[in-house]
Design a protein around this motif. Structure first.
Motif, PDB file in Angstrom:
ATOM      1  N   ALA A  91      12.731   7.313  -0.477  1.00 21.87           N
ATOM      2  CA  ALA A  91      13.295   6.865  -1.751  1.00 21.87           C
ATOM      3  C   ALA A  91      13.446   5.342  -1.787  1.00 21.87           C
ATOM      4  CB  ALA A  91      14.640   7.532  -2.002  1.00 21.87           C
ATOM      5  N   ALA A  92      13.708   4.726  -0.647  1.00 18.87           N
ATOM      6  CA  ALA A  92      13.884   3.267  -0.595  1.00 18.87           C
ATOM      7  C   ALA A  92      12.631   2.530  -1.042  1.00 18.87           C
ATOM      8  CB  ALA A  92      14.272   2.841   0.818  1.00 18.87           C
ATOM      9  N   PHE A  93      11.474   3.133  -0.809  1.00 17.76           N
ATOM     10  CA  PHE A  93      10.226   2.471  -1.182  1.00 17.76           C
ATOM     11  C   PHE A  93      10.092   2.302  -2.695  1.00 17.76           C
ATOM     12  CE2 PHE A  93       9.026   3.728   3.126  1.00 17.76           C
ATOM     13  CZ  PHE A  93       8.411   2.562   3.569  1.00 17.76           C
ATOM     14  N   GLU A  94      10.757   3.154  -3.477  1.00 22.76           N
ATOM     15  CA  GLU A  94      10.703   3.031  -4.930  1.00 22.76           C
ATOM     16  C   GLU A  94      11.255   1.696  -5.401  1.00 22.76           C
ATOM     17  OE1 GLU A  94      12.378   6.426  -6.955  1.00 22.76           O
ATOM     18  OE2 GLU A  94      11.422   7.793  -5.538  1.00 22.76           O
ATOM     19  N   LYS A  95      12.252   1.168  -4.689  1.00 21.76           N
ATOM     20  CA  LYS A  95      12.833  -0.129  -5.038  1.00 21.76           C
ATOM     21  C   LYS A  95      12.094  -1.271  -4.353  1.00 21.76           C
ATOM     22  CE  LYS A  95      17.553   1.467  -5.777  1.00 21.76           C
ATOM     23  NZ  LYS A  95      18.934   1.358  -5.308  1.00 21.76           N
ATOM     24  N   VAL A  96      11.706  -1.040  -3.111  1.00 26.08           N
ATOM     25  CA  VAL A  96      11.133  -2.117  -2.303  1.00 26.08           C
ATOM     26  C   VAL A  96       9.721  -2.489  -2.758  1.00 26.08           C
ATOM     27  CG1 VAL A  96      10.340  -2.714   0.033  1.00 26.08           C
ATOM     28  CG2 VAL A  96      12.570  -1.642  -0.292  1.00 26.08           C
ATOM     29  N   LEU A  97       8.850  -1.520  -2.929  1.00 30.08           N
ATOM     30  CA  LEU A  97       7.444  -1.833  -3.230  1.00 30.08           C
ATOM     31  C   LEU A  97       7.256  -2.703  -4.470  1.00 30.08           C
ATOM     32  CD1 LEU A  97       5.443   1.375  -2.232  1.00 30.08           C
ATOM     33  CD2 LEU A  97       5.410  -0.866  -1.135  1.00 30.08           C
ATOM     34  N   PRO A  98       7.906  -2.395  -5.591  1.00 33.21           N
ATOM     35  CA  PRO A  98       7.697  -3.251  -6.769  1.00 33.21           C
ATOM     36  C   PRO A  98       8.213  -4.688  -6.583  1.00 33.21           C
ATOM     37  CG  PRO A  98       8.708  -1.167  -7.407  1.00 33.21           C
ATOM     38  CD  PRO A  98       8.716  -1.219  -5.915  1.00 33.21           C
ATOM     39  N   ALA A  99       9.106  -4.878  -5.615  1.00 30.21           N
ATOM     40  CA  ALA A  99       9.698  -6.201  -5.401  1.00 30.21           C
ATOM     41  C   ALA A  99       8.902  -7.064  -4.421  1.00 30.21           C
ATOM     42  CB  ALA A  99      11.141  -6.045  -4.913  1.00 30.21           C
ATOM     43  N   ILE A 100       7.853  -6.507  -3.815  1.00 32.46           N
ATOM     44  CA  ILE A 100       7.042  -7.277  -2.869  1.00 32.46           C
ATOM     45  C   ILE A 100       6.024  -8.089  -3.660  1.00 32.46           C
ATOM     46  CG2 ILE A 100       5.378  -7.160  -0.967  1.00 32.46           C
ATOM     47  CD1 ILE A 100       6.763  -4.581  -0.045  1.00 32.46           C
ATOM     48  N   GLY A 101       6.125  -9.411  -3.530  1.00 29.38           N
ATOM     49  CA  GLY A 101       5.231 -10.296  -4.274  1.00 29.38           C
ATOM     50  C   GLY A 101       3.968 -10.667  -3.525  1.00 29.38           C
ATOM     51  N   ASP A 102       3.934 -10.437  -2.241  1.00 34.35           N
ATOM     52  CA  ASP A 102       2.788 -10.788  -1.401  1.00 34.35           C
ATOM     53  C   ASP A 102       1.749  -9.657  -1.435  1.00 34.35           C
ATOM     54  OD1 ASP A 102       1.650 -12.433   0.991  1.00 34.35           O
ATOM     55  OD2 ASP A 102       1.833 -10.377   1.785  1.00 34.35           O
ATOM     56  N   GLU A 103       0.489  -9.994  -1.713  1.00 34.97           N
ATOM     57  CA  GLU A 103      -0.554  -8.961  -1.854  1.00 34.97           C
ATOM     58  C   GLU A 103      -0.747  -8.166  -0.567  1.00 34.97           C
ATOM     59  OE1 GLU A 103      -5.308  -8.561  -2.901  1.00 34.97           O
ATOM     60  OE2 GLU A 103      -4.278 -10.414  -3.403  1.00 34.97           O
TER      61      GLU A 103
END
Length: 128
Positions: A91-103
Motif C-alpha cells: 500500500a505504501a507504494f501507492e503514495k511513494v511511486l507518484p512522488a518519485i521525480g527521478d526516471e
C-alpha cells in the motif's frame, strides 16, 4: 546464492506447506518471483536515494523490506503479522511511486513494487 538456487532449495518445504501438488500457476509465480529478485539484485540502487524519505518512507528500507518479504515468501507461508506487514508495504507504494521525480528511480521502485505485489499474490494462492 542466487534467487533461483534458493527457490530450488526450498521447493521441498513448499510442497509440505501447499496442500497436494503445487499447481502449475503457483510454480510459475514462484519462478517469476525468483527471477524478479535476481533482476533486482543486479540493478544498481538509484543514485541519490540513500537517506532519502519520500512520503514518509525511507527509500533504502522500502527496498530492503520488499526484498526481505519476497525472500520469506519463497521459503514458505507468512504468519499473520508478516502478511499484514506485506500488505502495508504494498500500500505504501501507492503514495511513494507518484512522488518519485527521478526516471530511473521510478523504474527501479516500480520493479520493487511489482516484486512485493507478486509476493502478496503468492500468499493469496497459498490460501486456496
Amino acid at each position: 546464492m542466487t534467487a533461483w538456487v534458493h527457490r530450488v532449495e526450498v521447493e521441498s518445504r513448499l510442497d509440505a506447506t501447499v496442500p497436494g501438488r503445487i499447481s502449475r500457476m503457483f510454480e510459475e509465480k514462484l519462478d517469476a518471483l525468483a527471477q524478479m529478485m535476481a533482476e533486482h539484485m543486479a540493478a544498481p540502487f538509484p543514485p541519490g536515494f540513500r537517506g532519502l524519505d519520500i512520503e514518509g518512507r525511507d527509500m533504502v528500507l522500502l527496498d530492503a523490506d520488499s526484498y526481505a518479504y519476497a525472500a520469506i515468501v519463497l521459503e514458505g507461508p507468512l504468519d499473520e503479522q508478516r502478511r499484514a506487514g506485506l500488505s502495508r508495504l504494498t500500500a505504501a507504494f501507492e503514495k511513494v511511486l507518484p512522488a518519485i521525480g527521478d526516471e530511473y528511480g521510478a523504474k527501479y521502485y516500480t520493479h520493487v513494487r511489482d516484486m512485493a505485489v507478486l509476493a502478496a499474490e503468492i500468499e493469496t494462492l497459498r490460501d486456496k
